[in-house]
Design a protein around this motif. Structure first.
Motif, PDB file in Angstrom:
ATOM      1  N   THR A 208      -4.380-112.756  95.754  1.00  0.00           N
ATOM      2  CA  THR A 208      -5.813-112.827  95.017  1.00  0.00           C
ATOM      3  C   THR A 208      -5.597-113.532  93.679  1.00  0.00           C
ATOM      4  OG1 THR A 208      -6.560-111.051  95.920  1.00  0.00           O
ATOM      5  CG2 THR A 208      -7.574-111.613  94.094  1.00  0.00           C
ATOM      6  N   LEU A 209      -4.317-113.500  93.051  1.00  0.00           N
ATOM      7  CA  LEU A 209      -4.094-114.016  91.744  1.00  0.00           C
ATOM      8  C   LEU A 209      -3.966-115.632  92.149  1.00  0.00           C
ATOM      9  CD1 LEU A 209      -1.134-112.064  90.343  1.00  0.00           C
ATOM     10  CD2 LEU A 209      -3.605-111.920  89.447  1.00  0.00           C
ATOM     11  N   PHE A 210      -3.661-116.200  93.122  1.00  0.00           N
ATOM     12  CA  PHE A 210      -3.771-117.501  93.278  1.00  0.00           C
ATOM     13  C   PHE A 210      -5.146-117.883  93.617  1.00  0.00           C
ATOM     14  CE2 PHE A 210       0.989-117.140  94.588  1.00  0.00           C
ATOM     15  CZ  PHE A 210       1.200-118.296  94.001  1.00  0.00           C
ATOM     16  N   HIS A 211      -5.791-117.239  94.385  1.00  0.00           N
ATOM     17  CA  HIS A 211      -7.292-117.612  94.725  1.00  0.00           C
ATOM     18  C   HIS A 211      -8.170-117.445  93.368  1.00  0.00           C
ATOM     19  CE1 HIS A 211      -6.752-117.664  98.808  1.00  0.00           C
ATOM     20  NE2 HIS A 211      -6.399-116.468  98.999  1.00  0.00           N
ATOM     21  N   ALA A 212      -7.848-116.593  92.392  1.00  0.00           N
ATOM     22  CA  ALA A 212      -8.448-116.446  91.083  1.00  0.00           C
ATOM     23  C   ALA A 212      -8.446-117.782  90.497  1.00  0.00           C
ATOM     24  CB  ALA A 212      -8.062-115.354  90.336  1.00  0.00           C
ATOM     25  N   THR A 213      -7.354-118.381  90.282  1.00  0.00           N
ATOM     26  CA  THR A 213      -7.201-119.613  89.668  1.00  0.00           C
ATOM     27  C   THR A 213      -8.279-120.898  90.112  1.00  0.00           C
ATOM     28  OG1 THR A 213      -5.558-120.682  91.076  1.00  0.00           O
ATOM     29  CG2 THR A 213      -4.777-119.239  89.478  1.00  0.00           C
ATOM     30  N   LYS A 214      -8.820-120.700  91.152  1.00  0.00           N
ATOM     31  CA  LYS A 214      -9.893-121.724  91.757  1.00  0.00           C
ATOM     32  C   LYS A 214     -11.082-121.113  91.351  1.00  0.00           C
ATOM     33  CE  LYS A 214      -6.752-122.775  95.731  1.00  0.00           C
ATOM     34  NZ  LYS A 214      -6.031-121.760  96.539  1.00  0.00           N
ATOM     35  N   MET A 215     -11.223-119.949  90.972  1.00  0.00           N
ATOM     36  CA  MET A 215     -12.741-119.543  90.598  1.00  0.00           C
ATOM     37  C   MET A 215     -12.698-119.447  88.974  1.00  0.00           C
ATOM     38  SD  MET A 215     -13.210-116.648  93.504  1.00  0.00           S
ATOM     39  CE  MET A 215     -11.510-115.775  93.582  1.00  0.00           C
ATOM     40  N   THR A 216     -11.821-119.290  88.314  1.00  0.00           N
ATOM     41  CA  THR A 216     -12.111-118.987  86.884  1.00  0.00           C
ATOM     42  C   THR A 216     -10.763-119.726  86.222  1.00  0.00           C
ATOM     43  OG1 THR A 216     -12.562-117.329  85.055  1.00  0.00           O
ATOM     44  CG2 THR A 216     -11.148-116.758  87.015  1.00  0.00           C
ATOM     45  N   LYS A 217     -11.197-120.164  84.820  1.00  0.00           N
ATOM     46  CA  LYS A 217      -9.922-120.586  84.044  1.00  0.00           C
ATOM     47  C   LYS A 217      -9.385-119.263  83.069  1.00  0.00           C
ATOM     48  CE  LYS A 217     -10.139-124.891  84.982  1.00  0.00           C
ATOM     49  NZ  LYS A 217      -9.180-125.554  85.692  1.00  0.00           N
ATOM     50  N   MET A 218     -10.100-117.991  83.250  1.00  0.00           N
ATOM     51  CA  MET A 218      -9.795-116.983  82.612  1.00  0.00           C
ATOM     52  C   MET A 218      -8.440-116.438  82.948  1.00  0.00           C
ATOM     53  SD  MET A 218     -13.238-114.702  81.818  1.00  0.00           S
ATOM     54  CE  MET A 218     -13.866-115.097  83.362  1.00  0.00           C
ATOM     55  N   PRO A 219      -7.560-115.863  82.519  1.00  0.00           N
ATOM     56  CA  PRO A 219      -6.519-115.206  82.980  1.00  0.00           C
ATOM     57  C   PRO A 219      -7.049-113.817  83.863  1.00  0.00           C
ATOM     58  CG  PRO A 219      -6.479-114.949  80.589  1.00  0.00           C
ATOM     59  CD  PRO A 219      -7.668-115.839  81.080  1.00  0.00           C
ATOM     60  N   VAL A 220      -6.320-113.687  84.886  1.00  0.00           N
ATOM     61  CA  VAL A 220      -6.447-112.561  85.755  1.00  0.00           C
ATOM     62  C   VAL A 220      -5.202-111.767  85.692  1.00  0.00           C
ATOM     63  CG1 VAL A 220      -7.361-111.675  87.950  1.00  0.00           C
ATOM     64  CG2 VAL A 220      -8.186-113.784  87.195  1.00  0.00           C
ATOM     65  N   VAL A 221      -5.563-110.493  85.510  1.00  0.00           N
ATOM     66  CA  VAL A 221      -4.217-109.597  85.343  1.00  0.00           C
ATOM     67  C   VAL A 221      -4.575-108.291  86.248  1.00  0.00           C
ATOM     68  CG1 VAL A 221      -2.895-108.185  83.815  1.00  0.00           C
ATOM     69  CG2 VAL A 221      -4.022-110.104  82.873  1.00  0.00           C
ATOM     70  N   ILE A 222      -3.606-107.963  87.139  1.00  0.00           N
ATOM     71  CA  ILE A 222      -3.703-106.691  87.726  1.00  0.00           C
ATOM     72  C   ILE A 222      -2.802-105.638  87.149  1.00  0.00           C
ATOM     73  CG2 ILE A 222      -2.958-105.717  90.148  1.00  0.00           C
ATOM     74  CD1 ILE A 222      -3.506-108.492  91.267  1.00  0.00           C
ATOM     75  N   ILE A 223      -3.270-104.653  86.935  1.00  0.00           N
ATOM     76  CA  ILE A 223      -2.570-103.465  86.319  1.00  0.00           C
ATOM     77  C   ILE A 223      -2.650-102.148  87.042  1.00  0.00           C
ATOM     78  CG2 ILE A 223      -2.549-101.902  84.382  1.00  0.00           C
ATOM     79  CD1 ILE A 223      -3.711-104.328  82.624  1.00  0.00           C
ATOM     80  N   GLN A 224      -1.523-101.653  87.371  1.00  0.00           N
ATOM     81  CA  GLN A 224      -1.330-100.245  88.067  1.00  0.00           C
ATOM     82  C   GLN A 224      -0.393 -99.398  87.352  1.00  0.00           C
ATOM     83  OE1 GLN A 224      -1.979-100.070  91.975  1.00  0.00           O
ATOM     84  NE2 GLN A 224      -1.647 -98.046  92.300  1.00  0.00           N
ATOM     85  N   GLY A 225      -0.260 -98.355  86.793  1.00  0.00           N
ATOM     86  CA  GLY A 225       0.656 -97.757  86.200  1.00  0.00           C
ATOM     87  C   GLY A 225       1.396 -98.327  85.188  1.00  0.00           C
TER      88      GLY A 225
END
Length: 122
Positions: A47-64
């Motif tokens: 999903t992080l790869f796909h997000a780069t095509k949808m937005t220039k904003m950083p996308v961060v996944i956080i868990q624990g």
């Protein structure tokens, strides 16, 4: 009034509301998705790869105590100091050769590599 965060999958958000907040947001944070079955974890990373095509904003996944962030080509300085992180970090080259230099870790990296997993202790 601007909220500190917006939560949801946004499947029913009105286009004008989405555009309004889109101009005000500087990072997308996804909570969860880094635990459980390996295939589901890798889907989150994809999903992080796909997000780069949808937005220039950083996308961060956080868990624990885990945080996942896809670094694009270029220079990056990561400063993580939330008080929640563990005493380790991992760098995983995906797709292309990368040049990595780290500072402030127990075992710093200064080399080029691809296709190998590396872990560094804080």
């Amino acid at each position: 009034f601007l909220p500190n965060f917006i939560s949801g999958d946004f499947d029913s958000i009105k286009p004008e509301v989405k555009e309004f907040y889109k101009a005000k947001v500087d990072v997308v944070i996804v909570l969860g998705g880094l635990a459980g079955r390996f295939d589901q974890i890798m889907a989150s990373v994809e999903t992080l790869f796909h997000a780069t095509k949808m937005t220039k904003m950083p996308v961060v996944i956080i868990q624990g105590t885990s945080l996942a962030y896809l670094l694009q080509s270029g220079y990056h300085r990561l400063c993580v100091n939330t008080g929640l992180e563990a005493k380790w970090c991992g760098l995983i080259p995906v797709g292309n050769r990368c040049n990595v230099t780290t500072t402030g870790l127990k075992w710093n990296l200064s080399r080029s590599w691809s296709g190998q997993l590396r872990a560094a202790a804080l």
